[in-house]
Design a protein around this motif. Sequence first.
Motif, mmCIF file in Angstrom:
data_model
loop_
_atom_site.group_PDB
_atom_site.id
_atom_site.type_symbol
_atom_site.label_atom_id
_atom_site.label_comp_id
_atom_site.label_asym_id
_atom_site.label_seq_id
_atom_site.Cartn_x
_atom_site.Cartn_y
_atom_site.Cartn_z
ATOM 1 N N GLN A 1 0.837 -1.184 0.000
ATOM 2 C CA GLN A 1 0.000 0.000 0.000
ATOM 3 C C GLN A 1 0.883 1.249 0.000
ATOM 4 O O GLN A 1 1.871 1.312 0.723
ATOM 5 C CB GLN A 1 -0.900 0.019 1.228
ATOM 6 N N LEU B 1 0.907 5.827 -1.105
ATOM 7 C CA LEU B 1 0.176 6.994 -1.584
ATOM 8 C C LEU B 1 0.158 7.057 -3.108
ATOM 9 O O LEU B 1 -0.718 7.690 -3.693
ATOM 10 C CB LEU B 1 0.821 8.260 -1.014
ATOM 11 N N VAL C 1 -3.189 5.966 -4.480
ATOM 12 C CA VAL C 1 -4.425 6.688 -4.155
ATOM 13 C C VAL C 1 -4.873 7.488 -5.378
ATOM 14 O O VAL C 1 -4.076 8.162 -6.021
ATOM 15 C CB VAL C 1 -4.210 7.638 -2.956
ATOM 16 N N HIS C 2 -6.152 7.416 -5.691
ATOM 17 C CA HIS C 2 -6.707 8.101 -6.862
ATOM 18 C C HIS C 2 -7.872 8.977 -6.406
ATOM 19 O O HIS C 2 -8.820 8.485 -5.788
ATOM 20 C CB HIS C 2 -7.188 7.059 -7.885
ATOM 21 N N ILE D 1 0.015 12.981 -2.780
ATOM 22 C CA ILE D 1 -0.890 12.285 -3.707
ATOM 23 C C ILE D 1 -0.833 12.985 -5.065
ATOM 24 O O ILE D 1 -0.923 14.213 -5.143
ATOM 25 C CB ILE D 1 -2.326 12.265 -3.159
ATOM 26 N N ALA E 1 -8.582 5.496 5.847
ATOM 27 C CA ALA E 1 -7.124 5.411 5.847
ATOM 28 C C ALA E 1 -6.637 4.153 6.554
ATOM 29 O O ALA E 1 -5.693 3.494 6.102
ATOM 30 C CB ALA E 1 -6.543 6.658 6.508
ATOM 31 N N ALA F 1 -7.179 1.315 4.310
ATOM 32 C CA ALA F 1 -6.292 1.394 3.151
ATOM 33 C C ALA F 1 -4.946 0.748 3.446
ATOM 34 O O ALA F 1 -4.317 0.172 2.552
ATOM 35 C CB ALA F 1 -6.101 2.853 2.735
ATOM 36 N N ALA G 1 -5.010 0.991 -1.481
ATOM 37 C CA ALA G 1 -5.386 2.400 -1.577
ATOM 38 C C ALA G 1 -6.741 2.561 -2.266
ATOM 39 O O ALA G 1 -7.059 1.826 -3.208
ATOM 40 C CB ALA G 1 -4.320 3.171 -2.341
ATOM 41 N N THR H 1 -9.926 4.539 -4.409
ATOM 42 C CA THR H 1 -10.283 5.572 -5.369
ATOM 43 C C THR H 1 -11.373 6.403 -4.697
ATOM 44 O O THR H 1 -12.448 5.884 -4.382
ATOM 45 C CB THR H 1 -10.808 4.959 -6.677
ATOM 46 N N LEU I 1 -4.831 9.714 4.905
ATOM 47 C CA LEU I 1 -4.131 8.703 4.125
ATOM 48 C C LEU I 1 -2.624 8.875 4.233
ATOM 49 O O LEU I 1 -1.874 7.891 4.283
ATOM 50 C CB LEU I 1 -4.575 8.783 2.657
#
Length: 240
Positions: free
Chosen positions: A3, A5, A8-9, A33, A99, A102, A107, A109, A155
């Motif tokens: 996992q 950053l 992350v989307h 991000i 978070a 995640a 991660a 969306t 996050l």
Amino acid sequence: MTQSLDSVHVVLVRPRRALNLGSTARALKNFGIQHLTLVASEIGSWTDAWRMAVQADDVLHAARQVDALDAALGNATWIVGTTNRARPGQRLLTPRQVATEAAERGAPTLLFGDEVHGLGNLELLRCHDVATIPTAPEQSSLNLAQAVLVFAYELFVALGAPGAAPPPVPTGLQAPASDELLQQLERKLQHALATSAWADADRHKSALAELVQPLRRGRPPEAEVPAWLTALGKVVQRKP
């Protein structure tokens, strides 16, 4: 599965204001991000966006623009819609809970709706989970960029803050099905139902999405969905 950053989307659906776009880019850059997509953007000039994106020009330059949500979610395996109203059966998480998960499951969306109406019902039905930011009852409305910043911070702490312990790496877990694969399943189901008495009733436009929503919440493994696709394809075939 590691996992980070980088995975992350953040997806902005129908963003309206360049000032918010620039502030969103800055918030994402603050917390490491980079992956930003705009769906059906209603922003004309980006002049104010560039002005507000202090030291985050790279995030704006890399931002992807698409016309439809399908194009933004194809590879997504955990879609979290931000809203203050969960659909029946959907979990309502806080940014910190998102978070925390995640760090274990991968991660997310993150979907953010437009500044006036937020995400619509059909868009929320595309989400595996939904999340909201707890606020004082006297003022529950947050600016779009403020909301993005809260999620990005949580996050960052869970996945990428300097000095933080590395997140645990799950073992023995099957990769979840992507949104693109679940969309194939939904289309197969729609075709099968169109040939049945189910289609004779006057149903609201979100009826099919509501049927598929429990599957999204359950996040079926990628390896299991082809069996459903095959079964639904056979439903509409006549036996020889």
